[in-house]
Design a protein around this motif. Sequence first.
Motif, PDB file in Angstrom:
ATOM      1  N   ILE A 163       0.881  -1.166   0.000  1.00 25.33           N
ATOM      2  CA  ILE A 163       0.000   0.000   0.000  1.00 25.33           C
ATOM      3  C   ILE A 163       0.913   1.209   0.000  1.00 25.33           C
ATOM      4  O   ILE A 163       1.737   1.358   0.904  1.00 25.33           O
ATOM      5  N   GLY A 164       0.774   2.053  -1.000  1.00 25.52           N
ATOM      6  CA  GLY A 164       1.732   3.138  -1.190  1.00 25.52           C
ATOM      7  C   GLY A 164       3.017   2.496  -1.683  1.00 25.52           C
ATOM      8  O   GLY A 164       3.027   1.814  -2.696  1.00 25.52           O
ATOM      9  N   LYS A 165       4.074   2.651  -0.920  1.00 26.36           N
ATOM     10  CA  LYS A 165       5.363   2.045  -1.301  1.00 26.36           C
ATOM     11  C   LYS A 165       5.868   1.066  -0.253  1.00 26.36           C
ATOM     12  O   LYS A 165       7.044   0.745  -0.223  1.00 26.36           O
ATOM     13  N   GLN A 166       4.977   0.617   0.642  1.00 31.01           N
ATOM     14  CA  GLN A 166       5.402  -0.278   1.712  1.00 31.01           C
ATOM     15  C   GLN A 166       4.467  -1.474   1.841  1.00 31.01           C
ATOM     16  O   GLN A 166       3.266  -1.363   1.603  1.00 31.01           O
ATOM     17  N   THR A 167       5.034  -2.596   2.247  1.00 29.92           N
ATOM     18  CA  THR A 167       4.249  -3.794   2.516  1.00 29.92           C
ATOM     19  C   THR A 167       3.650  -3.659   3.911  1.00 29.92           C
ATOM     20  O   THR A 167       4.358  -3.354   4.870  1.00 29.92           O
ATOM     21  N   VAL A 168       2.350  -3.888   4.007  1.00 25.26           N
ATOM     22  CA  VAL A 168       1.665  -3.740   5.294  1.00 25.26           C
ATOM     23  C   VAL A 168       1.413  -5.095   5.932  1.00 25.26           C
ATOM     24  O   VAL A 168       1.368  -6.118   5.256  1.00 25.26           O
ATOM     25  N   ARG A 169       1.255  -5.066   7.240  1.00 23.08           N
ATOM     26  CA  ARG A 169       0.841  -6.255   7.982  1.00 23.08           C
ATOM     27  C   ARG A 169      -0.482  -5.912   8.667  1.00 23.08           C
ATOM     28  O   ARG A 169      -0.609  -4.859   9.292  1.00 23.08           O
TER      29      ARG A 169
END
Length: 149
Positions: A76-82
Amino acid sequence: MSNGASAQSDADSSNTTIFVGGLDPNVTDEELRQLFSQYGEIISVKIPGGKGCGFVQFANRKNAEEALEKLNGAVIGKQTVRLSWGRNPSNKLFRADFGNQWGGPYPGGQVFDGYGYALPPPHDPNEYAAVAAAYGPYPFYGSHQQQVN
């Protein structure tokens, strides 16, 4: 999920709040709403400033479960979310004292405007007292003089 939030909130079938961790600071509430709304009706979206996380509350549990399953590990955006279960802000039993950074029912947990997630409780140092007593003190520690040449 293995953290305290999921264990607590998994058992609460009325909880529909998802914690989004590792969130890109450039993602807006509206972008998060649009992404999650493909899984069902959203009641609220909250991204506390500067915290790198967000909360999405669904209208029903089934939609929240699907979103949690499908979007966990997504970029999401430029980062992997948890993703994990957050706390249901309408459940007053889990509300914390927002004026106190150490308040709340979960040690180490974070609470933002009624939403929250938890970390596993810290270890109790007394839990290891019996083991320490069995081994006793270390008699040589600190009792030797250091030799200087």
